[in-house]
Design an enzyme around this catalytic site. Structure first.
Site, mmCIF file in Angstrom:
data_model
loop_
_atom_site.group_PDB
_atom_site.id
_atom_site.type_symbol
_atom_site.label_atom_id
_atom_site.label_comp_id
_atom_site.label_asym_id
_atom_site.label_seq_id
_atom_site.Cartn_x
_atom_site.Cartn_y
_atom_site.Cartn_z
ATOM 1 N N GLU A 162 42.046 55.592 43.084
ATOM 2 C CA GLU A 162 40.750 55.934 42.483
ATOM 3 C C GLU A 162 40.173 57.242 43.021
ATOM 4 O OE1 GLU A 162 38.428 52.337 42.955
ATOM 5 O OE2 GLU A 162 39.880 51.159 41.860
ATOM 6 N N ASN A 196 46.956 55.570 41.819
ATOM 7 C CA ASN A 196 46.493 54.452 40.994
ATOM 8 C C ASN A 196 45.035 54.690 40.606
ATOM 9 O OD1 ASN A 196 46.918 51.707 39.995
ATOM 10 N ND2 ASN A 196 45.580 51.003 41.657
ATOM 11 N N HIS A 241 41.791 47.683 33.674
ATOM 12 C CA HIS A 241 40.688 46.709 33.629
ATOM 13 C C HIS A 241 39.936 46.952 32.316
ATOM 14 C CE1 HIS A 241 41.345 45.259 37.664
ATOM 15 N NE2 HIS A 241 41.392 46.506 38.098
ATOM 16 N N GLU A 274 46.914 46.527 37.280
ATOM 17 C CA GLU A 274 45.843 45.553 37.553
ATOM 18 C C GLU A 274 45.239 45.015 36.268
ATOM 19 O OE1 GLU A 274 42.876 47.213 40.186
ATOM 20 O OE2 GLU A 274 44.380 48.219 41.437
ATOM 21 N N ASP A 309 43.420 43.225 33.459
ATOM 22 C CA ASP A 309 42.665 42.052 33.024
ATOM 23 C C ASP A 309 41.782 42.520 31.874
ATOM 24 O OD1 ASP A 309 40.650 43.373 34.515
ATOM 25 O OD2 ASP A 309 40.655 41.876 36.110
HETATM 26 O O1 9MR Z 1 39.897 42.012 43.035
HETATM 27 C C1 9MR Z 1 39.400 42.656 44.182
HETATM 28 C C2 9MR Z 1 38.180 41.938 44.705
HETATM 29 O O2 9MR Z 1 38.550 40.651 45.190
HETATM 30 C C3 9MR Z 1 37.516 42.757 45.795
HETATM 31 O O3 9MR Z 1 36.301 42.128 46.172
HETATM 32 C C4 9MR Z 1 37.257 44.140 45.300
HETATM 33 C C5 9MR Z 1 36.606 44.991 46.358
HETATM 34 O O4 9MR Z 1 36.397 46.305 45.959
HETATM 35 O O5 9MR Z 1 38.474 44.745 44.910
HETATM 36 C C6 9MR Z 1 39.052 44.080 43.829
HETATM 37 O O6 9MR Z 1 40.219 44.757 43.421
HETATM 38 C C7 9MR Z 1 40.078 46.091 42.974
HETATM 39 C C8 9MR Z 1 41.331 46.832 43.348
HETATM 40 O O7 9MR Z 1 41.569 46.725 44.713
HETATM 41 C C9 9MR Z 1 41.262 48.292 42.931
HETATM 42 N N1 9MR Z 1 40.949 48.423 41.546
HETATM 43 C C10 9MR Z 1 39.818 47.662 41.062
HETATM 44 C C11 9MR Z 1 39.944 46.193 41.456
HETATM 45 C C12 9MR Z 1 38.798 45.397 40.882
HETATM 46 O O8 9MR Z 1 37.594 45.813 41.429
#
Ligand code: 9MR
Length: 541
Positions: free
Chosen positions: A160, A201, A237, A266, A268
């Site tokens: 990111e 990513n 996402h 990732e 969803d």
């Molecule tokens: O799914 C993850 C969630 O459990 C955490 O609280 C969160 C913290 O920032 O991160 C989520 O996963 C993220 C991923 O690491 C990077 N891309 C976005 C995902 C969804 O927020």
């Protein structure tokens, strides 16, 4: 009825010891699981895993083991989990994920080494020099821990790094180290694990847009600089209320054409709650589209779903009122989205691993100030050649389905060294043909005048426009805008763009090259720069 329900009813799970954490993989030929179909297509189908249900719920473990051949730790490998205090490393949770994958014949994608989020305060408070060495140490220790483990195959090295408008994210990494931290992170990761596939990513980069174009330009630059980057992750996402992104397959293909792999990392697809059949059907269609887009490109290696059951998803906490983003419901029943992923993986012809033969060296003819025709000996393919792309270095100049193309929009009195690449329906690309060089002739006047204006601006960005008015008729045109170093062009329309350093040359699109005597045409673009106030003015030539 879900496969899990059937297993429960038939007592298949009753034979498991109560404390069993690890289950054997289901052999591909014995079931029609997602992984069986993915393996037949030469792709992975994965899921993010959370350590708490992995330890506590047999239904969660059963599906995770039987349906997926790839695993990403949802949180267990992030900086706050692995190095909460400086040089104090804890791998308990990360090791549980890796052990589960080892027991179930699954590959692991490491997520993530360098990110602005879920990174402890002690990191963010370091000086620039200390931050760089802390980054090197973290990568060496975390990626290094699994370097000799054959199931850990890849890493998100940086995560990111862009804003949605394509500018670099103004994170603490960027503020302290500038954008060089990205190349450094990849070099440190290669040193830590020479065999791992190293990825960048991000989210909102699935279709062709300003952000994915910024990512494309960064990857191209990093490759040109010899930085060890192997792969691009499209998080995906998505939300049904925002529509399906445009040109996903084309976007995957353009990254593939840079010589990197692509993965859906990732996915969803959320919706406004409550669920209903219409929303489920839209969601299922979006899953189908994403899986098919990946299957269509040979260098797209697979798809990871960000969890699998709606019982455990980050979505409702982050987007109140939204949810149901995954392929199983909260009771572990398969949803239409499961069927969509399943059928997309199962459908279609098997993977074609054979690229077309190398095209012949192109021969140039009909050379003008702004165009030329190239012709070459056609490639052959076991299935069929679907097209050719003509490149000058890494810049695509033209495409064709036949073994000839007429290039337009070239610069007068310029030497072009070009090569041709053939592709097939599976997205395989041939090796490059031998190069040919031709030089365009001198241009003819046209008496054209460009008028530049800033249409709109905002902190860090602006929309520019150039109106070209010609006293004599022309059949092609070009304008070069040279901006200060800080300006990037992230998007353009009604024109073709070729950038070289700070010089951005806009030439006509296929449809607006002809301007009659006294006529005009207009093109526009989006620029980003790291300042506020009035955007910098270009030198126009
Ligand atoms: O799914 C993850 C969630 O459990 C955490 O609280 C969160 C913290 O920032 O991160 C989520 O996963 C993220 C991923 O690491 C990077 N891309 C976005 C995902 C969804 O927020």
């Amino acid at each position: 009825m879900s496969r899990l329900r059937r297993a429960l009813l038939t007592g298949a799970l009753a034979v498991l010891p109560a404390a069993a954490v690890l289950l054997p993989a289901v052999p591909a030929h014995a079931s029609d699981t997602l992984r069986a179909h993915a393996e037949a297509r030469g792709k992975f189908i994965g899921t993010a895993l959370a350590t708490s249900p992995l330890a506590g719920e047999s239904a969660y473990r059963t599906i995770a083991a039987s349906e997926f051949n790839q695993i990403t730790a949802e949180n267990a490998m992030k900086w706050d989990a692995t190095e909460p205090s400086q040089n104090q490393f804890t791998f308990t949770a990360a090791d549980q994920i890796v052990a589960f994958a080892e027991a179930n014949d699954q590959q692991v994608h490491g997520h993530t080494l360098v990110w602005h989020s879920q990174t402890p305060n002690w990191v963010q408070n370091l000086s620039a020099a200390d931050l760089r060495s802390a980054m090197q140490n973290h990568i060496a220790r975390v990626a290094g821990r699994y370097a000799s483990n054959p199931v850990v195959k890849s890493w998100d090295v940086v995560n990111e790094v862009f804003d949605d408008n394509g500018a670099m994210r103004n994170s603490f990494w960027y503020q302290k180290l500038g954008d060089g931290y990205i190349a450094d992170a990849f070099r440190y990761a290669r040193a830590a694990d020479p065999d791992a596939e190293l990825c960048i990513n991000d989210y909102n980069v699935e279709g062709v847009n300003a952000k994915s174009t910024a990512m494309y330009n960064l990857v191209r630059t990093l490759k040109a600089q010899g930085v060890p980057i192997d792969c691009v992750g499209l998080q995906s996402h998505l939300a049904i209320q925002y529509g399906f992104p445009g040109q996903v397959q084309e976007n995957i293909q353009r990254f593939a054409d840079l010589g990197v792999n692509v993965r859906i990392t990732e996915i969803d697809i959320r919706m406004q709650m409550p669920r209903d059949a219409t929303k489920d059907a839209t969601q299922a269609a979006y899953y189908t589209n994403m899986v098919k887009a990946c299957l269509a490109v040979a260098r797209c290696t697979g798809i990871t779903i960000w969890g699998f059951t709606d019982k455990y998803s980050w979505v409702p906490d982050t987007f109140p009122g939204q949810g149901a983003a995954l392929i199983y419901d909260e009771s572990y029943d398969e949803k239409p989205a499961y069927t969509a992923v399943h059928d997309a993986l199962a459908g279609g012809p098997p993977v074609d691993p054979t690229p077309p033969s190398t095209p012949g060296r192109p021969a140039a003819s009909a050379i003008t100030a702004t165009g030329a025709t190239l012709t070459w000996t056609a490639s052959t393919d076991n299935v069929g050649v679907t097209g050719y792309d003509v490149y000058r270095g890494t810049t695509k100049l033209g495409s064709s389905t036949a073994n000839s193309v007429t290039l337009t929009g070239l610069t007068p009195e310029t030497a072009y060294t070009v090569h041709v690449v053939a592709r097939d329906a599976a997205g395989n690309t041939s090796t490059a043909s031998e190069t040919a060089t031709f030089t365009t002739t001198a241009g003819s006047g046209g008496g054209c005048t460009p008028a530049y204006r800033v249409v709109n601006s905002w902190p860090g960005g602006f929309q520019g426009e150039v109106k070209i008015t010609c006293s004599d008729p022309v059949t092609s045109w070009r304008v070069t805008l040279t901006y200060p170093e800080s300006v990037r062009i992230t998007q353009n329309w009604s024109s073709a763009l070729s950038s070289s350093g700070t010089a951005h040359t806009f030439s006509n699109a296929a449809w607006n090259g002809s301007i009659p005597a006294g006529g005009s045409t207009t093109f526009g673009f989006i620029g980003s720069w790291n300042g506020t106030g009035t955007p910098p003015a270009p030198v126009i030539s």
